[in-house]
Structures are given as C-alpha cells and as structure tokens.
Design an enzyme around this catalytic site. Structure first.
Site, PDB file in Angstrom:
ATOM      1  N   GLU A  74       0.856  -1.201   0.000  1.00  0.00           N
ATOM      2  CA  GLU A  74       0.000   0.000   0.000  1.00  0.00           C
ATOM      3  C   GLU A  74       0.885   1.242   0.000  1.00  0.00           C
ATOM      4  OE1 GLU A  74      -3.493   0.784  -0.287  1.00  0.00           O
ATOM      5  OE2 GLU A  74      -2.372   2.638  -0.530  1.00  0.00           O
ATOM      6  N   GLU A  91     -25.610  18.752 -15.819  1.00  0.00           N
ATOM      7  CA  GLU A  91     -25.464  17.366 -16.291  1.00  0.00           C
ATOM      8  C   GLU A  91     -25.499  17.339 -17.819  1.00  0.00           C
ATOM      9  OE1 GLU A  91     -24.985  14.057 -15.235  1.00  0.00           O
ATOM     10  OE2 GLU A  91     -25.294  13.621 -17.364  1.00  0.00           O
ATOM     11  N   VAL A  98     -20.114  22.104 -18.591  1.00  0.00           N
ATOM     12  CA  VAL A  98     -19.264  23.213 -18.149  1.00  0.00           C
ATOM     13  C   VAL A  98     -17.999  23.154 -19.011  1.00  0.00           C
ATOM     14  CG1 VAL A  98     -17.905  24.117 -16.219  1.00  0.00           C
ATOM     15  CG2 VAL A  98     -20.174  23.158 -15.809  1.00  0.00           C
ATOM     16  N   GLY A 100     -17.304  11.034 -13.092  1.00  0.00           N
ATOM     17  CA  GLY A 100     -16.907   9.633 -13.192  1.00  0.00           C
ATOM     18  C   GLY A 100     -15.496   9.410 -12.685  1.00  0.00           C
ATOM     19  N   HIS A 115     -18.596  -3.126  -2.930  1.00  0.00           N
ATOM     20  CA  HIS A 115     -19.021  -4.516  -2.711  1.00  0.00           C
ATOM     21  C   HIS A 115     -18.708  -5.393  -3.912  1.00  0.00           C
ATOM     22  CE1 HIS A 115     -22.296  -1.738  -3.659  1.00  0.00           C
ATOM     23  NE2 HIS A 115     -22.811  -2.673  -4.436  1.00  0.00           N
ATOM     24  N   HIS A 163     -44.863  -6.705  10.252  1.00  0.00           N
ATOM     25  CA  HIS A 163     -45.667  -5.485  10.254  1.00  0.00           C
ATOM     26  C   HIS A 163     -45.450  -4.739  11.563  1.00  0.00           C
ATOM     27  CE1 HIS A 163     -49.032  -2.819   9.474  1.00  0.00           C
ATOM     28  NE2 HIS A 163     -49.439  -3.023  10.726  1.00  0.00           N
TER      29      HIS A 163
HETATM   30  P1  FAD Z   1      -9.515   1.446  -4.018  1.00  0.00           P
HETATM   31  O1  FAD Z   1     -10.430   1.511  -2.877  1.00  0.00           O
HETATM   32  O2  FAD Z   1      -9.387   2.647  -4.886  1.00  0.00           O
HETATM   33  O3  FAD Z   1      -8.087   1.079  -3.415  1.00  0.00           O
HETATM   34  C1  FAD Z   1      -6.941   1.031  -4.190  1.00  0.00           C
HETATM   35  C2  FAD Z   1      -5.727   1.163  -3.300  1.00  0.00           C
HETATM   36  O4  FAD Z   1      -4.574   0.860  -4.066  1.00  0.00           O
HETATM   37  C3  FAD Z   1      -5.494   2.564  -2.748  1.00  0.00           C
HETATM   38  O5  FAD Z   1      -5.311   2.495  -1.357  1.00  0.00           O
HETATM   39  C4  FAD Z   1      -4.209   3.027  -3.433  1.00  0.00           C
HETATM   40  O6  FAD Z   1      -3.412   3.860  -2.608  1.00  0.00           O
HETATM   41  C5  FAD Z   1      -3.499   1.711  -3.674  1.00  0.00           C
HETATM   42  N1  FAD Z   1      -2.537   1.728  -4.768  1.00  0.00           N
HETATM   43  C6  FAD Z   1      -2.718   2.166  -6.048  1.00  0.00           C
HETATM   44  N2  FAD Z   1      -1.608   1.959  -6.788  1.00  0.00           N
HETATM   45  C7  FAD Z   1      -0.698   1.399  -5.956  1.00  0.00           C
HETATM   46  C8  FAD Z   1       0.637   0.945  -6.127  1.00  0.00           C
HETATM   47  N3  FAD Z   1       1.254   0.984  -7.307  1.00  0.00           N
HETATM   48  N4  FAD Z   1       1.273   0.437  -5.044  1.00  0.00           N
HETATM   49  C9  FAD Z   1       0.653   0.347  -3.831  1.00  0.00           C
HETATM   50  N5  FAD Z   1      -0.596   0.750  -3.631  1.00  0.00           N
HETATM   51  C10 FAD Z   1      -1.271   1.251  -4.669  1.00  0.00           C
HETATM   52  N6  FAD Z   1     -18.813   2.479  -3.525  1.00  0.00           N
HETATM   53  C11 FAD Z   1     -19.826   1.838  -2.904  1.00  0.00           C
HETATM   54  O7  FAD Z   1     -20.015   0.639  -3.137  1.00  0.00           O
HETATM   55  N7  FAD Z   1     -20.635   2.490  -2.006  1.00  0.00           N
HETATM   56  C12 FAD Z   1     -20.464   3.799  -1.728  1.00  0.00           C
HETATM   57  O8  FAD Z   1     -21.207   4.346  -0.922  1.00  0.00           O
HETATM   58  C13 FAD Z   1     -19.421   4.498  -2.373  1.00  0.00           C
HETATM   59  N8  FAD Z   1     -19.216   5.805  -2.103  1.00  0.00           N
HETATM   60  C14 FAD Z   1     -18.183   6.449  -2.726  1.00  0.00           C
HETATM   61  C15 FAD Z   1     -18.017   7.806  -2.464  1.00  0.00           C
HETATM   62  C16 FAD Z   1     -16.996   8.507  -3.077  1.00  0.00           C
HETATM   63  C17 FAD Z   1     -16.810   9.976  -2.777  1.00  0.00           C
HETATM   64  C18 FAD Z   1     -16.114   7.824  -3.961  1.00  0.00           C
HETATM   65  C19 FAD Z   1     -14.978   8.556  -4.605  1.00  0.00           C
HETATM   66  C20 FAD Z   1     -16.273   6.481  -4.231  1.00  0.00           C
HETATM   67  C21 FAD Z   1     -17.326   5.787  -3.627  1.00  0.00           C
HETATM   68  N9  FAD Z   1     -17.555   4.438  -3.882  1.00  0.00           N
HETATM   69  C22 FAD Z   1     -18.592   3.791  -3.282  1.00  0.00           C
HETATM   70  C23 FAD Z   1     -16.695   3.664  -4.802  1.00  0.00           C
HETATM   71  C24 FAD Z   1     -15.679   2.827  -3.992  1.00  0.00           C
HETATM   72  O9  FAD Z   1     -14.915   3.690  -3.194  1.00  0.00           O
HETATM   73  C25 FAD Z   1     -14.790   2.032  -4.938  1.00  0.00           C
HETATM   74  O10 FAD Z   1     -15.592   1.262  -5.817  1.00  0.00           O
HETATM   75  C26 FAD Z   1     -13.879   1.095  -4.162  1.00  0.00           C
HETATM   76  O11 FAD Z   1     -13.064   1.800  -3.261  1.00  0.00           O
HETATM   77  C27 FAD Z   1     -12.983   0.297  -5.118  1.00  0.00           C
HETATM   78  O12 FAD Z   1     -12.174  -0.553  -4.379  1.00  0.00           O
HETATM   79  P2  FAD Z   1     -10.750  -1.050  -4.922  1.00  0.00           P
HETATM   80  O13 FAD Z   1     -10.263  -1.990  -3.882  1.00  0.00           O
HETATM   81  O14 FAD Z   1     -10.893  -1.541  -6.306  1.00  0.00           O
HETATM   82  O15 FAD Z   1      -9.825   0.236  -4.990  1.00  0.00           O
HETATM   83  P1  NAI Z   2     -21.086   8.800 -12.246  1.00  0.00           P
HETATM   84  O1  NAI Z   2     -20.649   8.015 -13.409  1.00  0.00           O
HETATM   85  O2  NAI Z   2     -22.029   8.235 -11.267  1.00  0.00           O
HETATM   86  O3  NAI Z   2     -21.760  10.154 -12.757  1.00  0.00           O
HETATM   87  C1  NAI Z   2     -21.091  11.064 -13.580  1.00  0.00           C
HETATM   88  C2  NAI Z   2     -22.117  11.965 -14.238  1.00  0.00           C
HETATM   89  O4  NAI Z   2     -21.433  13.018 -14.883  1.00  0.00           O
HETATM   90  C3  NAI Z   2     -22.948  11.245 -15.286  1.00  0.00           C
HETATM   91  O5  NAI Z   2     -24.298  11.557 -15.075  1.00  0.00           O
HETATM   92  C4  NAI Z   2     -22.431  11.820 -16.597  1.00  0.00           C
HETATM   93  O6  NAI Z   2     -23.390  11.850 -17.624  1.00  0.00           O
HETATM   94  C5  NAI Z   2     -22.013  13.219 -16.170  1.00  0.00           C
HETATM   95  N1  NAI Z   2     -21.004  13.867 -17.006  1.00  0.00           N
HETATM   96  C6  NAI Z   2     -19.927  13.308 -17.599  1.00  0.00           C
HETATM   97  N2  NAI Z   2     -19.207  14.249 -18.249  1.00  0.00           N
HETATM   98  C7  NAI Z   2     -19.836  15.428 -18.036  1.00  0.00           C
HETATM   99  C8  NAI Z   2     -19.591  16.773 -18.438  1.00  0.00           C
HETATM  100  N3  NAI Z   2     -18.523  17.097 -19.163  1.00  0.00           N
HETATM  101  N4  NAI Z   2     -20.443  17.741 -18.049  1.00  0.00           N
HETATM  102  C9  NAI Z   2     -21.548  17.420 -17.292  1.00  0.00           C
HETATM  103  N5  NAI Z   2     -21.831  16.163 -16.889  1.00  0.00           N
HETATM  104  C10 NAI Z   2     -20.986  15.189 -17.255  1.00  0.00           C
HETATM  105  O7  NAI Z   2     -19.726   9.294 -11.563  1.00  0.00           O
HETATM  106  P2  NAI Z   2     -19.416   9.970 -10.155  1.00  0.00           P
HETATM  107  O8  NAI Z   2     -20.640  10.571  -9.579  1.00  0.00           O
HETATM  108  O9  NAI Z   2     -18.226  10.813 -10.378  1.00  0.00           O
HETATM  109  O10 NAI Z   2     -18.998   8.731  -9.266  1.00  0.00           O
HETATM  110  C11 NAI Z   2     -17.904   7.878  -9.665  1.00  0.00           C
HETATM  111  C12 NAI Z   2     -18.155   6.477  -9.260  1.00  0.00           C
HETATM  112  O11 NAI Z   2     -18.025   6.325  -7.862  1.00  0.00           O
HETATM  113  C13 NAI Z   2     -19.540   6.004  -9.603  1.00  0.00           C
HETATM  114  O12 NAI Z   2     -19.520   5.376 -10.865  1.00  0.00           O
HETATM  115  C14 NAI Z   2     -19.883   5.028  -8.544  1.00  0.00           C
HETATM  116  O13 NAI Z   2     -19.609   3.737  -9.022  1.00  0.00           O
HETATM  117  C15 NAI Z   2     -18.922   5.348  -7.400  1.00  0.00           C
HETATM  118  N6  NAI Z   2     -19.702   5.893  -6.286  1.00  0.00           N
HETATM  119  C16 NAI Z   2     -20.642   5.100  -5.701  1.00  0.00           C
HETATM  120  C17 NAI Z   2     -21.417   5.559  -4.681  1.00  0.00           C
HETATM  121  C18 NAI Z   2     -22.450   4.678  -4.112  1.00  0.00           C
HETATM  122  O14 NAI Z   2     -22.458   3.507  -4.399  1.00  0.00           O
HETATM  123  N7  NAI Z   2     -23.345   5.204  -3.270  1.00  0.00           N
HETATM  124  C19 NAI Z   2     -21.255   6.917  -4.132  1.00  0.00           C
HETATM  125  C20 NAI Z   2     -20.264   7.685  -4.849  1.00  0.00           C
HETATM  126  C21 NAI Z   2     -19.514   7.160  -5.856  1.00  0.00           C
END
Ligand code: FAD
Ligand code: NAI
Length: 466
Positions: free
Chosen positions: A33, A203, A237, A272, A322, A445
């Site tokens: 990590e 959007e 934007v 995204g 997940h 219920h």
């Molecule tokens: P990551 O969690 O991105 O972990 C990758 C790790 O690899 C990092 O710690 C990084 O430092 C490490 N790493 C990278 N390259 C190297 C290297 N070369 N050497 C050593 N270490 C390295 N998903 C949900 O299901 N529910 C949610 O509510 C949700 N909310 C989110 C909210 C936000 C604001 C964001 C940004 C994402 C959210 N997601 C959510 C998405 C979720 O965080 C990701 O899908 C998930 O973390 C992916 O897991 P991962 O293990 O693939 O990678």
């Molecule tokens: P997203 O893919 O959910 O949404 C991005 C949105 O931006 C889309 O509606 C797309 O049409 C729009 N878009 C793309 N280019 C644009 C532009 N130039 N101008 C205006 N709109 C534009 O991506 P987001 O919200 O950044 O989240 C990233 C990922 O993180 C998600 O795909 C999701 O898998 C994960 N995530 C999951 C959560 C959860 O499970 N509750 C919470 C937050 C993130």
C-alpha cells in the site's frame, strides 16, 4: 522458493478482502500500500467519509425541519463544521484501524510503499527512495481508480474540487456548482445543501443518474428539486474563470448553442472515475489494458501475464466497493484451486441520499431494449402504514418480472432505507425466485419492507393496500 503465495497491490475493499480470504485458505500473503493508511478510496476518501457526512447533515436537517412536527421542540440547530469533520475523521480512523487489525489477525504482512510488477512472480516495493524485490507465486492488482478530470479545468481541491476536496471543505459554500448528476454529485450535493449551500447541478445528459431506472430517476429529480436542488440538464461546463473572488463557470448546451455564465464559490467536478494504473509497470511487464485503460482480465480475473490477476475498480464493471470485495473473495478462491465466482447480474447499487435510491438487476429500459416481455408491480410508500405514521412517504417500490415465468428480473426502490430493503430482492434473485415467491413470503408489520411484498403482489395485480 517464492517468499509469498500471494502479493496484493492495493488495500481498498478489493485488496484487503482478497488478502483475508487468501489467508483463510492457507496462503502466505502480503499487501502493498502506497498510502499512509490502509482501506483505499472507500475508507479514506469515498464510501465511509461520505456516509458519515450524509448521516451528520441529515441529523442537522431533521433537527431543523422535522423535529417540531413530531412535538420535539428544540432551538434552531447551529452548525459546528469542524466538529462535524472531526466526527467524519473518527469514523475513518476507526475503519482504517479495523483493516490494520484484520491484517494482523490473518497474519497478512503489510508492505508500505509503491508496488511495481517486474513480471511473473516479482513485485518491487519502493518507499522513501529505497526499494526491495518481493518474490511471490501470484500477484493481484487491486489499485482502484482515480477521479476523471475535465479538460482545461484544474482541480485545486480548494475552490475547484473533486469528491476528495468536497469531503473536507472548511466552510459551507454560498453557491456550489456541481458538474455531473451521478452518484457523487447527488450525495455530496445533498450534504452541502442540507448544511446551507445553494446547489446547481449541471449534467451533460437529459436525465440524472444514468444507468438507474428512468422512472425512478425522474421521481428522484422531482424530490431533489423540492429539496431545493436546481438542475441544468443537457448542458456542460466548458471553462471556469478563477481570476475573481467568485468563480465564473461557462455553461454550454450539450447539443451546442449560446453559452451562459454561472457564478459559484465552489465547483465540484464529479464526472466519473478512471482506472488507476500509474507506477505499476504494466507495459514493461506485458500486462494488457483494454481500450478504456482498465486492466484486461479473462472470466477468472487472470491478466495477460501468468500468475497476475486483477480486481475492483481497475477492471471492467461497476465501480462499487461490494463488487470489488466479491471479486477479491472470488480471485483468492480461484488461486487456491476453488471455483470462485461473482454473479454480475445481482450487484445492488444504492444512492445514500434522503430518500435513498436502490436498484438490482435490469431496468425497464434495459428490458425494453432486449425485447424481453415483462410485467411491472409498483407500490407507493404513501400506502405503507409505517411510512405514513412516520410521515416519510416519498417514493415507491418497482418490481419487474418476466411475463412468462414470473422470475424477478429487476427491483428498484426510492424511499427511506431503500438501501437496506434491496437485499431481500438480491437474495430472491440469487435463487432465481419469482414475484409470487416474494408475495407469499411473510413480512413483519409494520415495516417499510411490506411495500416490497405489496409490489410483488402488484405484479399479479393483487396488492392489498392499494
Ligand atoms: P480502491 O479503494 O481505490 O483502493 C486502491 C488502493 O490501491 C489505494 O489504497 C491506493 O493507494 C493503492 N494503490 C494504487 N496503486 C498502488 C501501487 N502501485 N502500489 C501500492 N498501492 C497502490 N462504492 C460503494 O459501493 N458504495 C459507496 O457508498 C461508495 N461511495 C463512494 C463515495 C466517493 C466519494 C467515492 C470517490 C467512491 C465511492 N464508492 C462507493 C466507490 C468505492 O470507493 C470504490 O468502488 C472502491 O473503493 C474500489 O475498491 P478497490 O479496492 O478496487 O480500490
Ligand atoms: P457517475 O458516473 O455516477 O456520474 C457522472 C455523471 O457526470 C454522469 O451523469 C455523466 O453523464 C455526467 N457527465 C460526464 N461528463 C460530463 C460533463 N462534461 N459535463 C456534465 N456532466 C458530465 O460518476 P461519479 O458521480 O463521479 O462517481 C464515480 C463512481 O463512484 C460512480 O460510478 C460510482 O460507481 C462510485 N460511487 C458510488 C457511490 C455509491 O455507491 N453510493 C457513491 C459515490 C460514488
């Protein structure tokens, strides 16, 4: 002799879960990590901090707007943002420590540094200008994803922020302009709206939450507008002028036409995420990427290099914690010679706003496009007793079932606690269950989940309370 059976690069939900499962299966495992803390995006700057702020801001909103009608009289709540950020940080720390504990408990070595693949069986770990080469029988790439950027708009994480900056603003912005009406935009937009910001979401497409069922997304948009969100759909934007005290964003219709300018204190770019493969040495090692820059894998998570696998956000599929976890378990089992498997047809998605939105399986649009004959059963929370007494009646449950076999193909819910309610649909679908199966299952219920049962009854046109 290799030092390890398995080295996992990255400790997000994909990587650390994979390491635990591999250790359970008797492998000698190490994780690499590069961040100071374990847990990846999810624990540090993703799922967990966003849910802490969603919870705290919802309590703030409820105290200010809902307590009085229930006869709970409190003076107008005051926001202490540093304390709220401290609440968030305590949650992060607790979870990160939990992962450290799991690594110790499962005898997984934690190697701090940046991992680089030198080829089959060799990983270089570099930190503080020093590097060591680790020998291992298998390697799993679990390096996750990074924010997608907008050309010409530089993120400084102060005024023009990604989700990371938006989780740590030091004051509530007067005007918050959000680019992208996806999951991050609507969740973090909700946080700052509840805390007092004026929120405008721009959007590109003509709808919010692309990928979710269209009817659910439409109702969700109406509810968010009632909460004070403003949407500019079919717009993009193209520039942000940072020279003045307030930011000036140029907004253009997606289809072309006259531009307009919107002022904002903070612009959140959430359009995204992209796979993160920097510094991994994939090209030199011969690990192939797909055209979208994701690590290419076969159905058993194997990359183009023998003994190297990949999971999570860095490979194709929904970027969800997940999904990454389930892939981590499956790949560990495959490496151990077992039949690890992920059912991509049953991966729930949840938007943790108020109300929540949850979904599993096919949307109505997907079924139409695939030419599948289906029946729809819907049930509104306005007709659910528990929702009525709590006065939280926004939303409905929608079940899509195969017209011939009655097998449930998709379930979509908008409503309070929709994120918890979706799992009975997931279990049903894993077992190939029908709407009739769900309709004949006794539900306690009074619960909101009775609306799921009623929607299943509605598939057969026999809902009781409607
Ligand atoms: P990551 O969690 O991105 O972990 C990758 C790790 O690899 C990092 O710690 C990084 O430092 C490490 N790493 C990278 N390259 C190297 C290297 N070369 N050497 C050593 N270490 C390295 N998903 C949900 O299901 N529910 C949610 O509510 C949700 N909310 C989110 C909210 C936000 C604001 C964001 C940004 C994402 C959210 N997601 C959510 C998405 C979720 O965080 C990701 O899908 C998930 O973390 C992916 O897991 P991962 O293990 O693939 O990678
Ligand atoms: P997203 O893919 O959910 O949404 C991005 C949105 O931006 C889309 O509606 C797309 O049409 C729009 N878009 C793309 N280019 C644009 C532009 N130039 N101008 C205006 N709109 C534009 O991506 P987001 O919200 O950044 O989240 C990233 C990922 O993180 C998600 O795909 C999701 O898998 C994960 N995530 C999951 C959560 C959860 O499970 N509750 C919470 C937050 C993130």
């Amino acid at each position: 002799m290799a030092t390890y059976d398995l080295v996992v690069i990255g400790t997000g939900p994909g990587g650390y879960v994979c390491a635990v499962r591999a250790s359970q299966l008797g492998m000698k495992v190490a994780v690499v990590e590069k961040n100071a803390t374990l847990g990846g995006t999810c624990l540090n700057v993703g799922c967990m901090p966003s849910k802490a702020l969603l919870h705290a801001s919802e309590m703030f909103e409820e105290a200010g707007h809902s307590f009085a009608k229930m006869g709970v009289s409190v003076s107008s709540p005051k926001l202490d943002l540093p304390a709220m950020m401290n609440f968030k940080q305590q949650g992060i720390d607790g979870n990160v420590k939990g992962v450290e504990f799991l690594m110790k408990k499962n005898k997984v070595d934690v190697l701090k540094g940046t991992g680089k693949i030198l080829g089959t069986g060799k990983v270089e770990v570099s930190a503080d200008g020093k590097s060591q080469t680790i020998e291992t029988k298998n390697i799993v790439i679990a390096t996750g994803s990074d924010i997608a950027r907008l050309k010409g708009i530089e993120i400084d994480e102060k005024r023009i922020v990604s989700s990371t900056g938006a989780l740590s603003l030091d004051k509530v912005p007067g005007k918050l302009l959000i680019v992208g009406a996806g999951v991050i935009g609507l969740e973090l937009g909700s946080v700052w709206k509840r805390l007092g910001a004026e929120v405008v979401v721009v959007e590109f497409l003509d709808r919010i939450l692309p990928g979710m069922d269209g009817e659910i997304a439409k109702q969700f948009q109406r509810i968010l507008e009632k909460q004070g969100f403003a949407f500019k759909l079919g717009a993009k934007v193209t520039a942000v002028d940072t020279s003045g005290k307030t930011l000036k964003a140029t907004i253009e219709p997606a289809a072309g036409g006259a531009a307009e300018t919107l002022e904002a204190d903070v612009v959140l770019v959430c359009i995204g995420r992209v796979p993160y493969t920097d510094a991994l040495g994939l090209k030199e090692a011969g690990v192939a990427l797909d055209p979208r820059g994701r690590v290419q894998i076969d159905p058993h998570f194997a990359t183009s290099v023998k003994g190297v696998y990949a999971i999570g956000d860095v490979v194709a599929g929904p970027m969800l914690a997940h999904k990454a976890e389930d892939e981590g378990v499956a790949v560990a089992e495959i490496i151990a010679g077992q039949a690890g498997h992920v059912n991509y047809d049953v991966i729930p998605g949840v938007v943790y706003t108020t109300p929540e939105v949850s979904s599993v399986g096919k949307t109505e649009e997907e079924l139409k496009q695939a030419g599948v004959a289906y029946t729809v059963g819907k049930f509104p929370f306005t007709a659910n007793g528990r929702s009525k007494v709590n006065q939280t009646t926004d939303g409905f449950v929608k079940i899509l079932a195969d017209a011939k076999t009655d097998r449930v193909l998709g379930v979509h819910i908008i409503g309070r606690e929709a994120g918890e309610m979706i799992h009975e649909a997931c279990v049903l679908m894993e077992f190939g269950g029908s709407a009739e199966d769900l309709a004949r299952t006794c539900h306690a219920h009074p619960t909101r989940s009775e609306a799921v049962k009623e929607a299943a009854l509605a598939v057969g046109k026999r809902a009781i309370h409607m």
